[in-house]
Design a protein around this motif. Structure first.
Motif, PDB file in Angstrom:
ATOM      1  N   LEU A  38       4.437   3.426  24.338  1.00 19.57           N
ATOM      2  CA  LEU A  38       3.975   4.805  24.207  1.00 19.57           C
ATOM      3  C   LEU A  38       4.857   5.614  23.282  1.00 19.57           C
ATOM      4  N   ALA A  39       6.155   5.484  23.523  1.00 24.02           N
ATOM      5  CA  ALA A  39       7.107   6.265  22.748  1.00 24.02           C
ATOM      6  C   ALA A  39       6.988   5.904  21.274  1.00 24.02           C
ATOM      7  N   LEU A  40       6.844   4.617  21.032  1.00 20.31           N
ATOM      8  CA  LEU A  40       6.721   4.168  19.656  1.00 20.31           C
ATOM      9  C   LEU A  40       5.521   4.788  18.983  1.00 20.31           C
ATOM     10  N   ARG A  41       4.441   4.794  19.728  1.00 20.10           N
ATOM     11  CA  ARG A  41       3.212   5.319  19.174  1.00 20.10           C
ATOM     12  C   ARG A  41       3.410   6.775  18.763  1.00 20.10           C
ATOM     13  N   GLU A  42       4.107   7.485  19.613  1.00 19.18           N
ATOM     14  CA  GLU A  42       4.334   8.882  19.286  1.00 19.18           C
ATOM     15  C   GLU A  42       5.290   9.045  18.127  1.00 19.18           C
ATOM     16  N   LYS A  43       6.296   8.200  18.143  1.00 20.00           N
ATOM     17  CA  LYS A  43       7.320   8.242  17.107  1.00 20.00           C
ATOM     18  C   LYS A  43       6.693   8.156  15.719  1.00 20.00           C
ATOM     19  N   GLY A  44       5.703   7.260  15.628  1.00 19.11           N
ATOM     20  CA  GLY A  44       5.148   6.993  14.313  1.00 19.11           C
ATOM     21  C   GLY A  44       4.253   8.082  13.772  1.00 19.11           C
ATOM     22  N   ASN A  61       0.814  -1.209   0.000  1.00 20.52           N
ATOM     23  CA  ASN A  61       0.000   0.000   0.000  1.00 20.52           C
ATOM     24  C   ASN A  61       0.851   1.264   0.000  1.00 20.52           C
ATOM     25  N   GLY A  62       2.136   1.087  -0.203  1.00 19.22           N
ATOM     26  CA  GLY A  62       3.008   2.247  -0.314  1.00 19.22           C
ATOM     27  C   GLY A  62       3.475   2.830   1.015  1.00 19.22           C
ATOM     28  N   TYR A  63       3.372   2.075   2.087  1.00 25.80           N
ATOM     29  CA  TYR A  63       3.846   2.558   3.382  1.00 25.80           C
ATOM     30  C   TYR A  63       5.069   1.779   3.841  1.00 25.80           C
ATOM     31  N   GLN A  64       5.791   2.390   4.774  1.00 21.33           N
ATOM     32  CA  GLN A  64       6.990   1.739   5.299  1.00 21.33           C
ATOM     33  C   GLN A  64       6.690   0.894   6.536  1.00 21.33           C
ATOM     34  N   VAL A  65       7.596  -0.028   6.810  1.00 16.91           N
ATOM     35  CA  VAL A  65       7.462  -0.916   7.966  1.00 16.91           C
ATOM     36  C   VAL A  65       8.718  -0.797   8.821  1.00 16.91           C
ATOM     37  N   ALA A  66       8.547  -0.716  10.121  1.00 20.19           N
ATOM     38  CA  ALA A  66       9.693  -0.794  11.025  1.00 20.19           C
ATOM     39  C   ALA A  66       9.578  -2.099  11.803  1.00 20.19           C
ATOM     40  N   VAL A  67      10.659  -2.848  11.852  1.00 22.36           N
ATOM     41  CA  VAL A  67      10.650  -4.092  12.625  1.00 22.36           C
ATOM     42  C   VAL A  67      11.683  -3.934  13.725  1.00 22.36           C
ATOM     43  N   MET A  68      11.230  -4.019  14.949  1.00 21.15           N
ATOM     44  CA  MET A  68      12.154  -3.779  16.041  1.00 21.15           C
ATOM     45  C   MET A  68      12.351  -5.032  16.878  1.00 21.15           C
ATOM     46  N   ALA A  69      13.605  -5.359  17.131  1.00 25.39           N
ATOM     47  CA  ALA A  69      13.942  -6.532  17.931  1.00 25.39           C
ATOM     48  C   ALA A  69      14.717  -6.086  19.163  1.00 25.39           C
ATOM     49  N   PRO A  70      14.677  -6.856  20.222  1.00 22.97           N
ATOM     50  CA  PRO A  70      15.300  -6.419  21.476  1.00 22.97           C
ATOM     51  C   PRO A  70      16.817  -6.541  21.478  1.00 22.97           C
ATOM     52  N   THR A  71      17.388  -7.379  20.627  1.00 21.53           N
ATOM     53  CA  THR A  71      18.839  -7.510  20.630  1.00 21.53           C
ATOM     54  C   THR A  71      19.359  -7.363  19.213  1.00 21.53           C
ATOM     55  N   ASN A  98      13.779   9.225   2.965  1.00 25.61           N
ATOM     56  CA  ASN A  98      13.189   9.528   1.663  1.00 25.61           C
ATOM     57  C   ASN A  98      12.231   8.432   1.183  1.00 25.61           C
ATOM     58  N   GLY A  99      12.045   7.423   2.034  1.00 31.68           N
ATOM     59  CA  GLY A  99      11.038   6.418   1.728  1.00 31.68           C
ATOM     60  C   GLY A  99      11.532   5.297   0.832  1.00 31.68           C
ATOM     61  N   GLN A 100      12.817   5.366   0.436  1.00 34.29           N
ATOM     62  CA  GLN A 100      13.317   4.292  -0.426  1.00 34.29           C
ATOM     63  C   GLN A 100      13.419   2.963   0.312  1.00 34.29           C
ATOM     64  N   ALA A 101      13.712   3.052   1.618  1.00 32.71           N
ATOM     65  CA  ALA A 101      13.713   1.816   2.404  1.00 32.71           C
ATOM     66  C   ALA A 101      12.265   1.469   2.720  1.00 32.71           C
ATOM     67  N   LYS A 104       9.535   8.371   6.308  1.00 36.47           N
ATOM     68  CA  LYS A 104       8.746   9.158   5.361  1.00 36.47           C
ATOM     69  C   LYS A 104       7.267   8.829   5.524  1.00 36.47           C
ATOM     70  N   ARG A 105       6.942   7.553   5.454  1.00 34.20           N
ATOM     71  CA  ARG A 105       5.549   7.128   5.538  1.00 34.20           C
ATOM     72  C   ARG A 105       5.451   5.822   6.304  1.00 34.20           C
TER      73      ARG A 105
END
Ligand code: ADP
Ligand code: MG
Length: 702
Positions: free
Chosen positions: A418-424, A326-336, A379-382, A399-400
């Motif tokens: 919480l922080a994540l929610r704000e970050k996004g 759908n043209g949006y970016q994804v962040a995947v966060m791991a603890p280590t 710039n949204g390329q990733a 970017k998105r």
């Protein structure tokens, strides 16, 4: 000083600086801060964990060894004796007999004040010593002949304290806060009268006064167990506040708008077609939950629970594709770091033909590499960004951003969420959130710790897995273990050797692993042994992991960094050294690294004997079960919830008073009373949350 306290007595107890209290200067203020006490209100909520009965004087003849007593008498004489330890002995006498006070530490002035003929009142524990009945290091006071025993009507509280802050002092400070309270200082009671009644108390004020100064006929056993109704009232208030906080978070989040991400019809079918396996029913069901959430314009807040190896990653990948489609970016966060790298490899491998640009970011990515990654993100390329906590940092600007995936959620507390929610937040849109955990969460905990999330469970393992066979082996049978490794490697299999250490120190852990590594290299000369630990840099680690994956390294010595996420199906043997040091949930996670292929797998728990009774019990649970849910439940019973979730550090489960193992029966009523408050007393909710979670302060931190 006294004047000061009367002028402030009607004020809000959070508005009075501690230094207004008698005897509190800046140094003491610091010590109190160590106890999380910042103003007089905190003093009121700093509760005793034990009580002493100082309500009457006991005659010396009636003393019983082991009891805490007050005695009064005249000093017969004192002497320094040089036994095994130099000590000051003071004999005192009342009408009924003679007892000895023994001090190992004493000053000259002290010795000089304890002279014959003086009257003394002491408090301490009765022991049987070399001179008969003795009190070691009693609290004492020289008193006048006419001095009457102050008939204290209440039990004496003993408080949790900190280095260099004596009970006497702490008690006198808390007493001042209690006086302010009695004089009518402002302390809002957020409970409806009826709720107070459920705990047989009139008000918060009454409950606090009772807990700090219980009458001498109070039920000590209940009080010391934390089960007195007044204490339960406070625990309930705290649990309620936590619950309300999570609900509030959820409501806030749901007022946000998220980008609706429609079901993807190109990338996902292409991926599924190339997958070497078919999704399990459970995976399909869970992904369909996710798919529906993503398609709405409210941010998804979904937790996926699934045992180790149940295949959560692929669900995350599918969700990611629906997002990028759908043209949006994804962040995947791991603890280590290592898990993030693993995800990076997995995602890259599975998505290699689908034109997905995947970036990696962790604290260790520096210099031009970092700048590059940041630019691609900006710039949204990733399309997909995989990383560690580093994704939180301010300089990381998406970017998105449409979806955040948080793996192994148990390491992230509510404040990180919480922080994540704000970050996004981006152009008024909030990203969807998918949280994945391998730690099964018992229902009661789910309700209290995750009341802000929807939940899906992957309750099925991929086919063809055989349960790991777990064996307990005492450390002195190490040679046998070496043989097992030789056998496994000879038949083409691979193995893990996991080193644990009591110390939290990463340095020490790594050193221990290095020593073990050297030893094993020597003992297994024909086998390629590798070492991996947290202090290696990213390149070294991924080089080692790479060689283990391709099978050139046969035995991988590791610290617990491999706990989560590492996936090498050909590894079918795991040795865990000193497993008694780890929590069951952690052991289960570790063990989940084997049993991923079709080969029968084994886990050897190489314990240090003798094991404690509890230690034995715990390892037996591991041997007896491969069911993460069952193990978590047992772990909860044995160790309490903070440990089970592995989140003590994050503060999510840090209750001040409540204790979920003790108070879980209170949870049943939380929902109903929360509802009641929302309907009848909505104005009480925010201040209640603030009282218990200091949310304002915490929001500032993240
Ligand atoms: P976890 O839930 O512990 O994160 P992973 O997602 O790492 O588990 O999956 C564990 C292993 O199982 C991986 O090798 C993955 O490729 C494999 N796997 C996942 N789903 C299936 C499936 N439906 N059938 C067979 N293998 C699968
Ligand atoms: Mg995983």
């Amino acid at each position: 000083m006294v004047q000061k306290s009367t002028t402030v007595s009607y004020k809000d107890l959070t508005q009075i600086p501690l230094t207004h209290l008698k005897g509190v200067g800046p140094a003491l203020q610091k010590k109190l801060a160590n106890l999380n006490i910042h103003h007089p209100l905190d003093l009121l909520f700093h509760l005793p964990f034990r009580y002493q009965d100082r309500t009457h004087v006991t005659s010396i003849a009636g003393l019983q060894v082991g009891s805490d007593v007050v005695i009064e008498g005249h000093i017969l004489g004192s002497a320094i004796v040089f036994g095994r330890r130099r000590s000051l002995l003071v004999k005192i006498q009342d009408q009924s007999g003679i007892a000895t006070l023994r001090f190992f530490h004493f000053s000259g002035a002290q010795k000089n004040s304890l002279v014959e003929g003086r009257r003394i009142r002491c408090f301490g524990e009765v022991r049987w010593g070399r001179s008969g009945i003795e009190l070691y290091h009693p609290e004492y006071k020289i008193i006048g002949e006419q001095d009457q025993f102050p008939s204290s009507k209440t039990l004496t509280p003993i408080y949790p304290s900190t280095d260099g802050l004596q009970q006497n002092r702490l008690r006198s400070i808390i007493e001042q806060a209690l006086i302010l309270l009695k004089q009518g200082a402002y302390l809002k009671d957020y409970f409806p009268a009826k709720l107070n009644q459920e705990f047989s108390t009139h008000s918060l004020k009454d409950a606090l006064l009772y807990i700090h100064q219980p009458p001498k006929n109070a039920q000590l056993d209940k009080l010391e167990a934390g089960l007195h109704p007044t204490q339960q009232r406070l625990a309930f208030e705290e649990l309620l506040a936590h619950y309300l906080c999570l609900r509030r978070l959820r409501e806030n989040a749901q007022q946000d708008k998220a980008p609706p991400l429609n079901a993807d019809t190109k990338l996902i079918p292409a991926l599924l077609q190339n997958l070497p396996f078919k999704l399990t029913k459970a995976q399909q069901k869970v992904f369909s939950d996710v798919c529906k959430d993503l398609a709405t314009n409210k941010p998804m807040l979904r937790l996926i629970q699934g045992d180790v190896g149940s295949g959560k990653t692929i669900v995350a990948i599918l969700a990611a594709l629906q997002t990028t489609g759908n043209g949006y970016q994804v962040a995947v966060m791991a603890p280590t770091e290592i898990l993030a790298e693993q995800h990076f490899l997995n995602f890259s491998e599975l998505l290699k033909n689908l034109d997905a640009e995947i970036a990696f970011l962790s604290g260790k990515v520096k210099g031009t590499k970092r700048a590059e990654a940041l630019a691609l993100i900006g710039n949204g390329q990733a399309h997909i960004v995989i990383g560690t906590h580093a994704l939180f940092q301010e300089e990381v600007i998406f970017k998105r951003l449409g979806l955040m995936v948080i793996d192994e959620q148990h390491r992230f507390g509510v404040h990180q969420r919480l922080a994540l929610r704000e970050k996004g937040q981006n152009h008024g849109l909030s990203p969807h959130q998918l949280i994945m955990t391998a730690t099964p969460i018992p229902r009661t905990l789910m309700m209290s710790a995750y009341a802000d999330l929807d939940c899906s469970i992957i309750d099925e393992l991929p086919p063809g897995r055989s349960p790991v066979n777990t064996v307990l082996i005492a450390e002195n049978r190490r040679p046998q273990v070496i043989e097992r490794i030789q056998d496994a490697c000879a038949s083409g299999r691979q193995a893990y050797w996991v080193c644990t250490l009591i110390e939290e120190s990463e340095v020490l852990q790594c050193q221990a692993a290095e020593v073990t590594f050297a030893k094993l290299q020597q003992q297994l000369q024909h086998i390629e042994v590798g070492l991996i630990h947290g202090r290696m840099n990213a390149r070294e680690k991924s080089e080692i992991m790479g060689r283990f994956k391709t099978g050139s390294i046969k035995l991988l010595v590791a610290t617990t960094v491999i706990e989560v996420g590492v996936d090498v199906p050909n590894a079918s043997l795991m040795i865990i050294e000193n497993p008694e040091r780890l929590g069951l949930a952690q052991l289960h996670q570790l063990r989940g690294r084997v049993g991923r292929g079709s080969e029968k797998s084994h886990c050897l728990l190489l314990y240090q004997s003798p094991l404690s009774e509890l230690g034995k019990q715990r390892l037996e649970i591991m041997r007896g079960s491969n069911d993460g849910f069952y193990i978590a439940q047992k772990d909860l019973e044995i160790r309490g919830p903070g440990e089970v979730l592995g989140i003590r550090q994050t503060g999510l489960m840090e209750y001040k008073i409540a204790n979920l193992s003790r108070d879980s029966h209170l949870l049943d009523n939380i929902k109903a009373w929360a509802e009641n408050l929302r309907e009848q007393h909505p104005a009480n909710i925010d201040p209640l949350i603030e009282r218990w979670l200091s949310v304002k302060q915490q929001y500032g931190n993240v």
